[in-house]
Design a protein around this motif. Sequence first.
Motif, PDB file in Angstrom:
ATOM      1  N   ASN A  71       0.816  -1.211   0.000  1.00  0.00           N
ATOM      2  CA  ASN A  71       0.000   0.000   0.000  1.00  0.00           C
ATOM      3  C   ASN A  71       0.851   1.262   0.000  1.00  0.00           C
ATOM      4  OD1 ASN A  71      -2.532   1.194  -0.171  1.00  0.00           O
ATOM      5  ND2 ASN A  71      -2.691   1.503   2.032  1.00  0.00           N
ATOM      6  N   ASN A  72       2.092   1.142  -0.476  1.00  0.00           N
ATOM      7  CA  ASN A  72       2.990   2.284  -0.563  1.00  0.00           C
ATOM      8  C   ASN A  72       3.500   2.447  -1.984  1.00  0.00           C
ATOM      9  OD1 ASN A  72       2.889   2.993   2.172  1.00  0.00           O
ATOM     10  ND2 ASN A  72       4.468   1.501   2.693  1.00  0.00           N
ATOM     11  N   MET A  73       3.855   3.670  -2.324  1.00  0.00           N
ATOM     12  CA  MET A  73       4.501   3.936  -3.604  1.00  0.00           C
ATOM     13  C   MET A  73       5.739   4.792  -3.351  1.00  0.00           C
ATOM     14  SD  MET A  73       1.505   6.499  -5.021  1.00  0.00           S
ATOM     15  CE  MET A  73       2.047   6.421  -6.721  1.00  0.00           C
ATOM     16  N   GLY A  74       6.821   4.450  -4.035  1.00  0.00           N
ATOM     17  CA  GLY A  74       8.072   5.170  -3.849  1.00  0.00           C
ATOM     18  C   GLY A  74       7.966   6.621  -4.297  1.00  0.00           C
ATOM     19  N   GLN A  75       8.776   7.467  -3.689  1.00  0.00           N
ATOM     20  CA  GLN A  75       8.765   8.898  -3.989  1.00  0.00           C
ATOM     21  C   GLN A  75      10.201   9.409  -4.107  1.00  0.00           C
ATOM     22  OE1 GLN A  75       5.292  10.961  -3.652  1.00  0.00           O
ATOM     23  NE2 GLN A  75       5.216   8.910  -4.550  1.00  0.00           N
ATOM     24  N   TYR A  76      10.456  10.144  -5.199  1.00  0.00           N
ATOM     25  CA  TYR A  76      11.762  10.781  -5.369  1.00  0.00           C
ATOM     26  C   TYR A  76      11.524  12.156  -5.972  1.00  0.00           C
ATOM     27  CZ  TYR A  76      16.678  11.457  -6.544  1.00  0.00           C
ATOM     28  OH  TYR A  76      17.958  11.951  -6.627  1.00  0.00           O
ATOM     29  N   GLU A  95       1.532   6.598   0.984  1.00  0.00           N
ATOM     30  CA  GLU A  95       0.393   5.682   0.884  1.00  0.00           C
ATOM     31  C   GLU A  95      -0.298   5.802  -0.472  1.00  0.00           C
ATOM     32  OE1 GLU A  95      -3.933   4.815   3.063  1.00  0.00           O
ATOM     33  OE2 GLU A  95      -2.759   6.606   3.552  1.00  0.00           O
ATOM     34  N   VAL A  96      -0.666   4.660  -1.030  1.00  0.00           N
ATOM     35  CA  VAL A  96      -1.521   4.637  -2.218  1.00  0.00           C
ATOM     36  C   VAL A  96      -2.960   4.710  -1.717  1.00  0.00           C
ATOM     37  CG1 VAL A  96      -2.222   3.342  -4.263  1.00  0.00           C
ATOM     38  CG2 VAL A  96       0.155   3.240  -3.473  1.00  0.00           C
ATOM     39  N   ASP A  97      -3.526   5.905  -1.751  1.00  0.00           N
ATOM     40  CA  ASP A  97      -4.855   6.085  -1.163  1.00  0.00           C
ATOM     41  C   ASP A  97      -5.953   5.791  -2.181  1.00  0.00           C
ATOM     42  OD1 ASP A  97      -4.931   8.330  -2.821  1.00  0.00           O
ATOM     43  OD2 ASP A  97      -4.267   9.671  -1.224  1.00  0.00           O
ATOM     44  N   ALA A  98      -7.189   5.924  -1.738  1.00  0.00           N
ATOM     45  CA  ALA A  98      -8.341   5.591  -2.582  1.00  0.00           C
ATOM     46  C   ALA A  98      -8.422   6.488  -3.810  1.00  0.00           C
ATOM     47  CB  ALA A  98      -9.631   5.697  -1.763  1.00  0.00           C
ATOM     48  N   ASP A  99      -8.021   7.754  -3.685  1.00  0.00           N
ATOM     49  CA  ASP A  99      -8.066   8.665  -4.829  1.00  0.00           C
ATOM     50  C   ASP A  99      -7.163   8.172  -5.954  1.00  0.00           C
ATOM     51  OD1 ASP A  99      -9.849  10.348  -3.589  1.00  0.00           O
ATOM     52  OD2 ASP A  99      -8.315  11.700  -2.795  1.00  0.00           O
ATOM     53  N   ILE A 100      -5.974   7.700  -5.599  1.00  0.00           N
ATOM     54  CA  ILE A 100      -5.036   7.196  -6.609  1.00  0.00           C
ATOM     55  C   ILE A 100      -5.562   5.900  -7.217  1.00  0.00           C
ATOM     56  CG2 ILE A 100      -2.730   6.215  -6.932  1.00  0.00           C
ATOM     57  CD1 ILE A 100      -1.691   8.263  -4.931  1.00  0.00           C
ATOM     58  N   THR A 101      -6.011   4.981  -6.377  1.00  0.00           N
ATOM     59  CA  THR A 101      -6.540   3.705  -6.869  1.00  0.00           C
ATOM     60  C   THR A 101      -7.711   3.923  -7.818  1.00  0.00           C
ATOM     61  OG1 THR A 101      -5.896   2.647  -4.786  1.00  0.00           O
ATOM     62  CG2 THR A 101      -7.462   1.469  -6.176  1.00  0.00           C
ATOM     63  N   ASP A 102      -8.640   4.782  -7.431  1.00  0.00           N
ATOM     64  CA  ASP A 102      -9.816   5.043  -8.264  1.00  0.00           C
ATOM     65  C   ASP A 102      -9.419   5.670  -9.598  1.00  0.00           C
ATOM     66  OD1 ASP A 102     -11.390   4.048  -6.256  1.00  0.00           O
ATOM     67  OD2 ASP A 102     -12.040   6.004  -5.498  1.00  0.00           O
ATOM     68  N   SER A 103      -8.407   6.530  -9.584  1.00  0.00           N
ATOM     69  CA  SER A 103      -7.954   7.173 -10.824  1.00  0.00           C
ATOM     70  C   SER A 103      -7.422   6.141 -11.805  1.00  0.00           C
ATOM     71  CB  SER A 103      -6.869   8.216 -10.515  1.00  0.00           C
ATOM     72  OG  SER A 103      -7.379   9.260  -9.717  1.00  0.00           O
ATOM     73  N   PHE A 104      -6.657   5.179 -11.321  1.00  0.00           N
ATOM     74  CA  PHE A 104      -6.121   4.139 -12.200  1.00  0.00           C
ATOM     75  C   PHE A 104      -7.235   3.225 -12.714  1.00  0.00           C
ATOM     76  CE2 PHE A 104      -2.037   5.378 -10.458  1.00  0.00           C
ATOM     77  CZ  PHE A 104      -1.189   5.192 -11.539  1.00  0.00           C
ATOM     78  N   LEU A 105      -8.131   2.824 -11.843  1.00  0.00           N
ATOM     79  CA  LEU A 105      -9.221   1.948 -12.269  1.00  0.00           C
ATOM     80  C   LEU A 105     -10.084   2.625 -13.327  1.00  0.00           C
ATOM     81  CD1 LEU A 105     -10.328   0.458  -8.819  1.00  0.00           C
ATOM     82  CD2 LEU A 105      -9.054  -0.706 -10.633  1.00  0.00           C
ATOM     83  N   LYS A 106     -10.360   3.905 -13.130  1.00  0.00           N
ATOM     84  CA  LYS A 106     -11.196   4.645 -14.083  1.00  0.00           C
ATOM     85  C   LYS A 106     -10.512   4.749 -15.439  1.00  0.00           C
ATOM     86  CE  LYS A 106     -10.843   8.932 -14.446  1.00  0.00           C
ATOM     87  NZ  LYS A 106     -10.685  10.378 -14.207  1.00  0.00           N
ATOM     88  N   GLU A 151       6.176  -3.443  -5.152  1.00  0.00           N
ATOM     89  CA  GLU A 151       6.196  -2.386  -6.159  1.00  0.00           C
ATOM     90  C   GLU A 151       4.820  -2.125  -6.764  1.00  0.00           C
ATOM     91  OE1 GLU A 151       7.136   0.649  -7.408  1.00  0.00           O
ATOM     92  OE2 GLU A 151       8.907  -0.375  -6.623  1.00  0.00           O
ATOM     93  N   PHE A 152       4.397  -0.894  -6.687  1.00  0.00           N
ATOM     94  CA  PHE A 152       3.080  -0.488  -7.175  1.00  0.00           C
ATOM     95  C   PHE A 152       2.940  -0.742  -8.674  1.00  0.00           C
ATOM     96  CE2 PHE A 152       0.262   3.191  -8.512  1.00  0.00           C
ATOM     97  CZ  PHE A 152      -0.917   2.591  -8.104  1.00  0.00           C
ATOM     98  N   LEU A 153       4.000  -0.480  -9.455  1.00  0.00           N
ATOM     99  CA  LEU A 153       3.935  -0.665 -10.906  1.00  0.00           C
ATOM    100  C   LEU A 153       3.619  -2.113 -11.265  1.00  0.00           C
ATOM    101  CD1 LEU A 153       4.497   1.112 -13.519  1.00  0.00           C
ATOM    102  CD2 LEU A 153       6.641  -0.163 -13.665  1.00  0.00           C
ATOM    103  N   THR A 154       4.109  -3.050 -10.467  1.00  0.00           N
ATOM    104  CA  THR A 154       3.851  -4.463 -10.732  1.00  0.00           C
ATOM    105  C   THR A 154       2.362  -4.774 -10.651  1.00  0.00           C
ATOM    106  OG1 THR A 154       6.025  -5.214 -10.009  1.00  0.00           O
ATOM    107  CG2 THR A 154       4.235  -6.806  -9.859  1.00  0.00           C
ATOM    108  N   PHE A 155       1.684  -4.162  -9.718  1.00  0.00           N
ATOM    109  CA  PHE A 155       0.259  -4.445  -9.577  1.00  0.00           C
ATOM    110  C   PHE A 155      -0.578  -3.706 -10.612  1.00  0.00           C
ATOM    111  CE2 PHE A 155       2.141  -5.830  -5.676  1.00  0.00           C
ATOM    112  CZ  PHE A 155       1.538  -7.063  -5.503  1.00  0.00           C
TER     113      PHE A 155
END
Length: 317
Positions: free
Chosen positions: A30-35, A87-98, A270-274
């Motif tokens: 439930n995390n995404m890397g940040q740089y 955190e990969v929150d609901a806003d991010i998840t919903d954006s990808f699903l949409k 890794e978030f990209l994998t999912f």
Amino acid sequence: KKWVRLTRLSWTLFSGNTIGWPEEKMLWSNNMGQYNFLIYVGCEEKPSTPSMSERVMTRIRKITKAVGAGEDKLFWLSKSLDTKYEEVDADITDSFLKDIEVILQSPFGGGPSRLWQHLSVNNMAREFSRDFSAVMINLHISTIIHLSEVSSVDVEIVALVGVCRKLSNYMMYLLATHPVMLQVTATSAKSVLQGFRKKFMMMMTGSISKPVVLQNLKELISKEDSRLSLPEPCKETLEEMRDMWVRIIIYAAGRSRPETHATQLARGREFLTFIWLLLAHKNLGSSTSFPIELISPPPNFGPYSDVRSYAFDFRQN
């Protein structure tokens, strides 16, 4: 075909109740890397009460610069010390699903067309194939500058700013720390970042404060590529910026090779994998029958002879 079968088997195993996790449970950390490029050039966000580790990291940076470490060592140090996780929150998840659903429908003309009325996405998208790493870094810096100019305290605007920042920082994280996962660039992101940092440091005068850094970055970006100029901050611009980063990440995930995700699946991190797994589950991506191209051909390209999916589809605009 074998990768499609393997992906579907992986999805079943990882989401099944028997030997994996139930689908309603989170499949990754439930995390995404940040740089963030600002930290790379020495503009640190200083917390009011820095922790012991933060004080140690600041001290290490100062020592490294004092002894005249080369660009490679500075970049390695920055990656090691400055990579964070959000955190990969609901806003991010919903954006990808949409947006995955929109892309899924686009080859058949049934998906709603995205009108990019505030960002010059059409022009920018056509530059991605020229030098993906350089364009991504320019977009990342433009995003930083734009978000710094948003002053609204509206809850929805603040949430959009947070999503845009996370997505932009995540793409930079992938470029800096996991370039092997990105099969979309032939140019080394490290060399582009180092080159950009050199140009920036040459034009910097005085103290490295955030307002000064942002102003200098704005001038540098305008010299590098005038097409990346951003309009006045508003909710609609932020929504387009969010969707732009979502589709760039979807495209990168779709182009990545299945074998690069094997170790990531084992780590469950890794978030990209999912994103890649979800695309493959929907039969989208380079390992399936429906690869995702970056951008649709121009209108004068001629009739479309096959079915294709596009991250940026301008055929209906």
